[in-house]
Design an enzyme around this catalytic site. Structure first.
Site, mmCIF file in Angstrom:
data_model
loop_
_atom_site.group_PDB
_atom_site.id
_atom_site.type_symbol
_atom_site.label_atom_id
_atom_site.label_comp_id
_atom_site.label_asym_id
_atom_site.label_seq_id
_atom_site.Cartn_x
_atom_site.Cartn_y
_atom_site.Cartn_z
ATOM 1 N N LYS A 86 0.796 -1.044 0.033
ATOM 2 C CA LYS A 86 0.067 -0.178 -0.005
ATOM 3 C C LYS A 86 0.792 1.238 -0.025
ATOM 4 O O LYS A 86 1.806 1.060 0.765
ATOM 5 C CB LYS A 86 -0.911 -0.058 1.403
ATOM 6 C CG LYS A 86 -1.833 1.118 1.439
ATOM 7 C CD LYS A 86 -2.781 1.164 2.654
ATOM 8 C CE LYS A 86 -3.828 1.957 2.598
ATOM 9 N NZ LYS A 86 -4.798 1.995 3.731
ATOM 10 N N SER A 169 -9.557 2.242 2.881
ATOM 11 C CA SER A 169 -8.704 2.957 1.981
ATOM 12 C C SER A 169 -7.562 1.988 1.216
ATOM 13 O O SER A 169 -7.137 2.438 0.155
ATOM 14 C CB SER A 169 -8.012 4.039 2.886
ATOM 15 O OG SER A 169 -7.133 3.236 3.858
ATOM 16 N N SER A 193 -9.761 -0.265 7.044
ATOM 17 C CA SER A 193 -9.414 -0.291 5.758
ATOM 18 C C SER A 193 -8.563 -1.529 5.139
ATOM 19 O O SER A 193 -8.121 -1.482 4.111
ATOM 20 C CB SER A 193 -8.416 0.828 5.460
ATOM 21 O OG SER A 193 -9.127 2.236 5.652
HETATM 22 N N1 GLN Z 1 -13.297 4.430 6.241
HETATM 23 C C1 GLN Z 1 -12.636 4.950 7.394
HETATM 24 C C2 GLN Z 1 -12.087 6.587 7.257
HETATM 25 O O1 GLN Z 1 -12.498 7.147 6.407
HETATM 26 C C3 GLN Z 1 -11.445 3.989 7.914
HETATM 27 C C4 GLN Z 1 -10.259 4.340 6.971
HETATM 28 C C5 GLN Z 1 -9.159 3.509 7.492
HETATM 29 O O2 GLN Z 1 -9.381 2.521 8.041
HETATM 30 N N2 GLN Z 1 -7.935 3.838 7.277
HETATM 31 O O3 GLN Z 1 -11.523 6.912 7.896
#
Ligand code: GLN
Length: 503
Positions: A86, A169, A193
């Site tokens: 990532k 994400s 995420s």
């Molecule tokens: N969807 C969540 C956010 O927007 C989690 C994102 C994540 O785990 N990095 O913060």
């Protein structure tokens, strides 16, 4: 695995990390062959927009070195296995953008500990994978970086249906694994995420207990929540990768756990007869789409057939996890992102009058809308007069959410439920409805706020033929048990082995 499994290069991308490691060790395939195969495949499927940086010569060089170590008998446990990272992990030999204009073209002087730990076991890096800007998002529509093979920004596509989002994400990671452009990938999970994109793309992912994986070199979003983990096709592969990437890093990450590295594969084949699986009633209420519910229910019946007992439990503050998370995470983000000021690294505005103007223009140009929204929310909840009403209150409820889990774990060994209320939605469908995006995190946020380990396991298909994921949550340090429960399920089912059409 038989040698005939490797008869054509066409088959290479269907092999798991476990099988590839074995084939490399037995010299049935070379790391250079594998790297070349996956790089070619990534070029063929550039329309998925998963990669934001590929450096072919660097990858091949790493693969040649891995082959040499195999020949010399000095191989690591995953020697020569290619994976992708990532783009939130800093890397010396690849760009690191965290999906942001702010870091476009940025090259780190060092590798993140997670990257270095995997390389130490012989893992070869295929490239960097697209993600939401600074890991903020649930759909991967917030990246500001043009994917490899594209001139402009384009959303990552879900290989099960290219008109749908891959989740976020870590959307590039999930889509790349599902499309077999890499055998596995790293991801990070702040509020879901790893688990949510794994569910949306029909793959397996695990977020370990907070503190297991070093945050050193992970571009920070919300430091009390951020945690790295592997995304792969099977629980067995996740166990192998998690064992390699975790471990204490006390000098460089102050929240790294002072616990020795563990072999998370050691319980994979244990019986789950008598395992008590807690079913939180709050995870099966009105908001859960019927197609997701049907697949999760069927998976729970499989667990019963395998000897597990389903125990009704309650996590009464589940709903509160949304306001709590969307106060704490932006608060921490607003502080973490203050480092992007145009001085030390990253983007700097070209024309400005004085220092304050330089800061303002740099940040206005460098950050995308969602990031700015979170910085504003975070700054607001931390400011004088609001701190007690919002931030402090959220911290108190966070503790209660963690306590609720401890109460639940008195009655069960693991907790199971859906990962997300629906399957992956269409690209663009929720891009202007921020609240709808936030609400979809409801089932992953509680475990994140409590710092618990959690997994996503494929359990079927729902609306539009899109994959459904089941979430498994364990108590602190119960990763081996989670992986055991997931592995036993995958021995009894084949959802994880399904391939999207055309891949
Ligand atoms: N969807 C969540 C956010 O927007 C989690 C994102 C994540 O785990 N990095 O913060």
């Amino acid at each position: 695995m038989t040698s005939s499994t490797l008869s054509t290069s066409q088959d290479l991308h269907d092999l798991t990390v476990h099988d590839l490691a074995l084939a490399l060790k037995n010299k049935q395939v070379s790391s250079v062959e594998l790297a070349t195969h996956f790089l070619n495949r990534s070029r063929t499927h550039a329309d998925l927009c998963v990669y934001v940086d590929i450096q072919e010569e660097t990858t091949l060089q790493q693969a040649r070195q891995a082959d040499a170590r195999i020949a010399q008998g000095t191989a690591g446990k995953l020697e020569g296995v290619p994976i992708a990272h990532k783009d939130i992990f800093v890397t010396r030999d690849f760009n690191t953008t965290a999906g942001s204009r702010m870091l476009k073209g940025y090259r780190s002087p060092f590798d993140a500990t997670v990257v270095a730990n995997l390389a130490h076991e012989g893992v070869v890096t295929l490239g960097k994978l697209n993600c939401d800007e600074f890991a903020m998002g649930s759909s991967n529509e917030n990246s500001a970086i043009a994917p490899v093979g594209h001139d402009s920004v384009a959303p990552v596509r879900n290989p099960w249906n290219k008109d749908r989002i891959p989740g976020g994400s870590s959307g590039g990671s999930a889509a790349a694994v599902a499309a077999r452009l890499t055998p596995a990938a790293t991801g990070t999970d702040t509020g879901g995420s790893i688990r949510q994109p794994a569910a949306f793309c029909g793959i397996t992912g695990i977020k370990p207990t907070y503190g297991r994986a070093s945050r050193y070199g992970m571009v920070a979003f919300a430091s009390s929540l951020d945690q790295a983990g592997p995304m792969a096709r099977t629980a067995q592969d996740c166990a192998l990768l998690l064992s390699a990437l975790c471990g204490p890093d006390l000098d460089r990450d102050s929240t790294s756990l002072d616990m020795p590295a563990e072999d998370f594969s050691r319980k994979l084949n244990d019986s789950i007869d008598g395992l008590r699986i807690g079913i939180p009633k709050e995870f099966f209420g009105e908001g859960l789409a019927p197609d997701v519910r049907a697949s999760v229910d069927a998976a729970l019946r499989t667990y019963e057939e395998l000897g597990a007992k389903l125990v009704p439990i309650t996590l009464p503050r589940t709903e509160l996890s949304i306001p709590v998370y969307y106060i704490i995470a932006p608060a921490e983000a607003s502080s973490n992102l203050s480092r992007f000021d145009g001085v030390k690294f990253g983007h700097r505005a070209e024309h400005y009058t004085d220092l304050a103007d330089m800061y303002q223009k740099t940040r206005a140009q460098g950050f995308g809308d969602e990031v700015k929204r979170r910085i504003m929310i975070g700054t607001y909840v931390l400011s004088h007069g609001y701190y007690d009403a919002y931030y402090l209150q959220a911290q108190k409820i966070r503790r209660m959410i963690a306590d609720d889990f401890q109460n639940a774990f008195k009655e069960c060994d693991l907790i199971a439920g859906p990962v997300a209320p629906t399957v992956a939605w269409k690209i663009g469908e929720k891009s202007n409805d921020h609240l709808a995006n936030y609400l979809a995190d409801i089932f992953t946020l509680p475990g994140s706020l409590a710092g618990l380990p959690g997994m996503s396991v494929p359990v079927g298909f729902g609306e539009g033929g899109m994959p459904v994921g089941m979430q498994l949550l364990g108590n602190y340090f119960q990763e081996a048990r989670l992986l055991n429960a997931a592995h036993r399920f995958q021995q009894a089912t084949d959802w994880h082995a399904r391939t999207p059409k055309g891949f």
